[in-house]
Design a protein around this motif. Structure first.
Motif, mmCIF file in Angstrom:
data_model
loop_
_atom_site.group_PDB
_atom_site.id
_atom_site.type_symbol
_atom_site.label_atom_id
_atom_site.label_comp_id
_atom_site.label_asym_id
_atom_site.label_seq_id
_atom_site.Cartn_x
_atom_site.Cartn_y
_atom_site.Cartn_z
ATOM 1 N N VAL A 27 -30.870 -7.381 -25.022
ATOM 2 C CA VAL A 27 -32.073 -6.734 -24.478
ATOM 3 C C VAL A 27 -33.321 -7.455 -24.984
ATOM 4 O O VAL A 27 -34.225 -7.788 -24.223
ATOM 5 C CB VAL A 27 -32.105 -5.242 -24.876
ATOM 6 N N ARG A 28 -33.353 -7.740 -26.287
ATOM 7 C CA ARG A 28 -34.536 -8.382 -26.876
ATOM 8 C C ARG A 28 -34.700 -9.815 -26.420
ATOM 9 O O ARG A 28 -35.802 -10.297 -26.190
ATOM 10 C CB ARG A 28 -34.456 -8.352 -28.404
ATOM 11 N N MET A 29 -33.579 -10.542 -26.304
ATOM 12 C CA MET A 29 -33.649 -11.972 -25.999
ATOM 13 C C MET A 29 -33.872 -12.242 -24.526
ATOM 14 O O MET A 29 -34.568 -13.179 -24.157
ATOM 15 C CB MET A 29 -32.347 -12.632 -26.482
ATOM 16 N N PHE A 30 -33.283 -11.421 -23.674
ATOM 17 C CA PHE A 30 -33.320 -11.720 -22.234
ATOM 18 C C PHE A 30 -33.960 -10.614 -21.402
ATOM 19 O O PHE A 30 -34.054 -10.740 -20.177
ATOM 20 C CB PHE A 30 -31.897 -11.977 -21.718
ATOM 21 N N ASN A 31 -34.339 -9.528 -22.049
ATOM 22 C CA ASN A 31 -34.918 -8.415 -21.315
ATOM 23 C C ASN A 31 -33.975 -7.893 -20.227
ATOM 24 O O ASN A 31 -34.404 -7.456 -19.156
ATOM 25 C CB ASN A 31 -36.271 -8.833 -20.706
ATOM 26 N N CYS A 32 -32.662 -7.995 -20.490
ATOM 27 C CA CYS A 32 -31.676 -7.448 -19.557
ATOM 28 C C CYS A 32 -31.288 -6.060 -20.063
ATOM 29 O O CYS A 32 -31.740 -5.629 -21.119
ATOM 30 C CB CYS A 32 -30.443 -8.353 -19.478
ATOM 31 N N ASP A 48 -19.935 -6.744 -20.354
ATOM 32 C CA ASP A 48 -20.449 -7.256 -19.086
ATOM 33 C C ASP A 48 -21.895 -6.821 -18.891
ATOM 34 O O ASP A 48 -22.231 -5.648 -19.073
ATOM 35 C CB ASP A 48 -19.617 -6.717 -17.915
ATOM 36 N N TYR A 49 -22.729 -7.791 -18.495
ATOM 37 C CA TYR A 49 -24.160 -7.546 -18.287
ATOM 38 C C TYR A 49 -24.553 -7.931 -16.865
ATOM 39 O O TYR A 49 -24.053 -8.930 -16.340
ATOM 40 C CB TYR A 49 -24.998 -8.395 -19.252
ATOM 41 N N HIS A 50 -25.469 -7.177 -16.289
ATOM 42 C CA HIS A 50 -26.094 -7.627 -15.048
ATOM 43 C C HIS A 50 -27.033 -8.766 -15.417
ATOM 44 O O HIS A 50 -27.958 -8.580 -16.228
ATOM 45 C CB HIS A 50 -26.868 -6.480 -14.381
ATOM 46 N N PHE A 51 -26.802 -9.962 -14.856
ATOM 47 C CA PHE A 51 -27.495 -11.159 -15.311
ATOM 48 C C PHE A 51 -27.513 -12.156 -14.163
ATOM 49 O O PHE A 51 -26.596 -12.163 -13.330
ATOM 50 C CB PHE A 51 -26.712 -11.750 -16.492
ATOM 51 N N GLU A 52 -28.515 -13.048 -14.120
ATOM 52 C CA GLU A 52 -28.641 -13.916 -12.939
ATOM 53 C C GLU A 52 -27.987 -15.289 -13.107
ATOM 54 O O GLU A 52 -27.963 -16.095 -12.190
ATOM 55 C CB GLU A 52 -30.113 -14.069 -12.530
ATOM 56 N N ARG A 53 -27.410 -15.568 -14.290
ATOM 57 C CA ARG A 53 -26.833 -16.900 -14.539
ATOM 58 C C ARG A 53 -25.937 -16.829 -15.771
ATOM 59 O O ARG A 53 -25.930 -15.829 -16.476
ATOM 60 C CB ARG A 53 -27.966 -17.908 -14.798
ATOM 61 N N PHE A 61 -25.498 -19.801 -29.366
ATOM 62 C CA PHE A 61 -25.774 -20.033 -30.783
ATOM 63 C C PHE A 61 -26.850 -19.072 -31.289
ATOM 64 O O PHE A 61 -26.721 -18.483 -32.368
ATOM 65 C CB PHE A 61 -26.198 -21.492 -30.988
ATOM 66 N N ARG A 62 -27.916 -18.902 -30.499
ATOM 67 C CA ARG A 62 -29.012 -18.024 -30.922
ATOM 68 C C ARG A 62 -28.586 -16.559 -30.973
ATOM 69 O O ARG A 62 -29.014 -15.798 -31.849
ATOM 70 C CB ARG A 62 -30.218 -18.213 -29.990
ATOM 71 N N ILE A 63 -27.745 -16.154 -30.021
ATOM 72 C CA ILE A 63 -27.234 -14.765 -30.029
ATOM 73 C C ILE A 63 -26.393 -14.529 -31.286
ATOM 74 O O ILE A 63 -26.575 -13.557 -32.014
ATOM 75 C CB ILE A 63 -26.397 -14.473 -28.758
ATOM 76 N N GLU A 64 -25.449 -15.473 -31.540
ATOM 77 C CA GLU A 64 -24.592 -15.332 -32.731
ATOM 78 C C GLU A 64 -25.434 -15.285 -34.004
ATOM 79 O O GLU A 64 -25.177 -14.474 -34.899
ATOM 80 C CB GLU A 64 -23.628 -16.525 -32.830
#
Ligand SMILES: [Zn+2]
Length: 155
Positions: A27-32, A48-53, A61-64
């Motif tokens: 949510v913070r990184m991608f505003n999804c 599973d996320y609603h995401f465009e790509r 790496f940044r998420i981990e």
């Protein structure tokens, strides 16, 4: 909210707590939105996320890095019971069925995450172990992230 009861034998509070942190990080990184579907098991899990790509190796790496930063910060995981009106001031209850006046259980992870949840959790993030993304794939507007955690007994 009750999907976690479906596979109770494999249910792991630490894995599920990692899911909370991953969701807030997404949510913070991608505003999804948070994961709309999740399958949480002891050995490996997927969200599973609603995401465009699909996401890049650098983003993985940044998420981990962020999830592990929260885990090693040893944040307390706490539950609180609020009535629906109070809870709605803090979180969206859109996905929760129910009616006004009913009590809602909120789970907070330090000051990083808050969300309504009926599942079982670690009592602090340090218990979770090291978070690792196994793979991601994307199709038809859905990003799937598979992950595992390296738990103490494996060291
Ligand atoms: Zn939960």
């Amino acid at each position: 909210m009750n999907e976690y009861n479906a596979n109770r034998k494999e249910y792991d509070p630490r894995m599920h707590s990692a899911e909370h942190i991953l969701n807030q990080t997404m949510v913070r990184m991608f505003n999804c939105g948070r994961a709309f579907s999740a399958h949480i098991e002891k050995k490996k899990s997927k969200c599973d996320y609603h995401f465009e790509r699909n996401i890049s190796p650098d983003e993985i790496f940044r998420i981990e890095k962020k999830v592990n930063e929260i885990i090693t910060s040893d944040l307390p995981v706490r539950e609180s019971l609020l009535n629906r009106e109070e809870a709605e001031k803090l979180v969206s209850l859109e996905k929760l069925p129910g009616h006004a006046g009913e009590m809602v259980r909120l789970i907070t992870i330090g000051d990083y995450d808050i969300c309504p949840c009926s599942g079982m959790h670690a009592s602090s993030t340090k218990e979770i172990g090291e978070f690792k993304i196994i793979s991601t794939d994307w199709a038809n507007g859905v990003l799937r992230i598979r992950f595992r955690i390296r738990q103490q007994e494996e060291k």
